[in-house]
Design an enzyme around this catalytic site. Structure first.
Site, PDB file in Angstrom:
ATOM      1  N   LYS A 195       0.859  -1.186   0.000  1.00 42.31           N
ATOM      2  CA  LYS A 195       0.000   0.000   0.000  1.00 42.31           C
ATOM      3  C   LYS A 195       0.893   1.233   0.000  1.00 42.31           C
ATOM      4  CE  LYS A 195      -3.578   2.333   2.654  1.00 42.31           C
ATOM      5  NZ  LYS A 195      -4.526   2.235   3.759  1.00 42.31           N
ATOM      6  N   LYS A 248      -2.257  -1.566  -3.837  1.00 39.97           N
ATOM      7  CA  LYS A 248      -3.132  -0.402  -3.747  1.00 39.97           C
ATOM      8  C   LYS A 248      -2.302   0.861  -3.819  1.00 39.97           C
ATOM      9  CE  LYS A 248      -6.121   1.714  -0.362  1.00 39.97           C
ATOM     10  NZ  LYS A 248      -6.336   1.814   1.040  1.00 39.97           N
TER      11      LYS A 248
HETATM   12  C1  PBG Z   1      -7.514   3.122   5.649  1.00 42.81           C
HETATM   13  C2  PBG Z   1      -7.778   3.009   4.203  1.00 42.81           C
HETATM   14  C3  PBG Z   1      -7.604   3.960   3.192  1.00 42.81           C
HETATM   15  C4  PBG Z   1      -8.100   3.407   2.023  1.00 42.81           C
HETATM   16  C5  PBG Z   1      -8.543   2.119   2.336  1.00 42.81           C
HETATM   17  N1  PBG Z   1      -8.312   1.881   3.681  1.00 42.81           N
HETATM   18  C6  PBG Z   1      -7.118   5.365   3.246  1.00 42.81           C
HETATM   19  C7  PBG Z   1      -5.782   5.707   3.689  1.00 42.81           C
HETATM   20  O1  PBG Z   1      -4.914   4.865   3.908  1.00 42.81           O
HETATM   21  O2  PBG Z   1      -5.582   6.904   3.852  1.00 42.81           O
HETATM   22  C8  PBG Z   1      -8.167   4.099   0.689  1.00 42.81           C
HETATM   23  C9  PBG Z   1      -9.231   3.615  -0.207  1.00 42.81           C
HETATM   24  C10 PBG Z   1      -9.573   4.533  -1.316  1.00 42.81           C
HETATM   25  O3  PBG Z   1      -8.944   5.594  -1.537  1.00 42.81           O
HETATM   26  O4  PBG Z   1     -10.526   4.209  -2.025  1.00 42.81           O
HETATM   27  N2  PBG Z   1      -6.225   2.827   6.035  1.00 42.81           N
HETATM   28 ZN    ZN Z   2      -5.903   3.509   8.160  1.00 44.62          ZN
END
Ligand code: PBG
Ligand code: ZN
Length: 325
Positions: A195, A248
């Protein structure tokens, strides 16, 4: 063999032959639809930067969950917006928390729909970070305990799979251990293994009300330029017991999806995140692109890159288009 012996257009010019040699198939079975469950009643509030996506209270979310199930989409991914937030994200692991109640309602009303839950603290902490704070930074090891509690409480409420998105080191092992200890050895973990610290999460943070109140997430999410590190992150999550690994965001990281597909033999998911959705919706609303065409091409690109599972806000539209309406 080269032109004129070889003519690629002999095959391409015939619709039947194009279908016969098509290399990439997209199915409704590949899709997961993310949803935002908000505390309260009678709430259905559209996210301004994500047309068609809503914060909804439970009695509304079960209606959409039924629709998702009827379209043949196998699973939803749930995010919660609690009544109140605090420094340690208490609602995240409360048996009466927003997500726990939502899981129970969906499993009661739409039992055939698989429920996957996002396991993270940022939706539940008042500072908006993905763990607890010590000396101005997220403190890794104490956070693991809370994430494990959160995952167990989701499983207790009836979640079919948990998906940790926090990016703490060691969280897959911590969650696996806690699930097993509590009799949930059959509940799989889909790990947000790779991520990146991404600007593409902007609209999500409006949807989940989870914008960090200070700093950013770069001390725990990955640097967008790093490719070898993605392999290390995925390898360590697999070692710790992940059942499915995820990359992601999606489109800006298709090379990483392919790297993981080539390197590992676990099911691979890709998260087509909020900002990717907003860009397509915005351009389509302006008449600048053909929405259906661009969305389907985007989905195909995920499959071509090697993803098995696509988590996308477009999932309902894609299911309808695949079903021919
Ligand atoms: C929480 C999380 C996030 C997303 C999914 N789980 C946001 C972040 O890490 O700031 C993003 C999903 C999206 O942008 O559609 N940790
Ligand atoms: Zn988070």
């Amino acid at each position: 063999m080269f032109y004129p012996q070889f003519r690629a257009r002999r095959i391409r010019g015939n619709e039947s032959f194009r279908k016969m040699v098509s290399e990439t198939a997209l199915s409704v079975n590949d899709l997961v639809y993310p949803m935002f469950s908000a505390f309260g009643r009678g709430i259905k509030k559209e996210i301004s930067s994500m047309p068609g996506i809503y914060q909804q209270s439970i009695e509304q979310i079960v209606v959409e969950a039924a629709e998702v199930h009827a379209l043949g989409i196998p699973a939803v991914l749930l995010f919660g917006i609690p009544e109140s937030k605090d420094a340690v994200g208490s609602d995240a692991y409360s048996d009466t928390g927003i997500i726990q109640q939502t899981i129970r309602a969906i499993k009661r009303e739409v039992p055939g729909l698989a429920v996957i839950t996002d396991v993270c603290m940022c939706e539940y902490t008042d500072h908006g970070h993905c763990g607890i704070i010590n000396n101005g930074d997220v403190d890794n090891d104490p956070t693991l305990e809370l994430l494990a509690r959160e995952a167990v409480s989701h499983a207790k409420a009836g979640a079919d799979m948990v998906a940790p998105s926090d990016m703490m080191d060691g969280r897959v092992a911590a969650i696996r251990g806690a699930l097993d200890e509590n009799g949930f050895d059959k509940i799989p973990i889909m790990s947000y293994a790779v991520k990146y610290a991404s600007g593409y999460y902007g609209p999500f943070r409006e949807a989940a009300e989870s914008t960090p109140q200070f700093g950013d997430r770069r001390s725990y999410q990955m640097d967008p330029g790093n490719r070898l590190e993605a392999l290390r992150e995925a390898a360590s999550d697999i070692e710790e017991g992940a059942d499915i690994i995820m990359v992601k965001p999606g489109l800006p990281y298709l090379d990483i999806v392919r790297d993981l597909r080539n390197e590992f033999n676990l099911p691979l998911a890709v998260y087509n995140v909020s900002g990717e959705y907003s860009m397509i919706k915005g351009a389509a609303a302006n008449g600048w692109i053909d929405e259906k065409r661009v969305v389907m091409e985007t989905m195909t690109s995920f499959k071509r890159a090697g993803a098995d599972i696509i988590i996308s806000y477009h999932a309902k539209d894609v299911a309808r288009w695949l079903n021919g309406n």
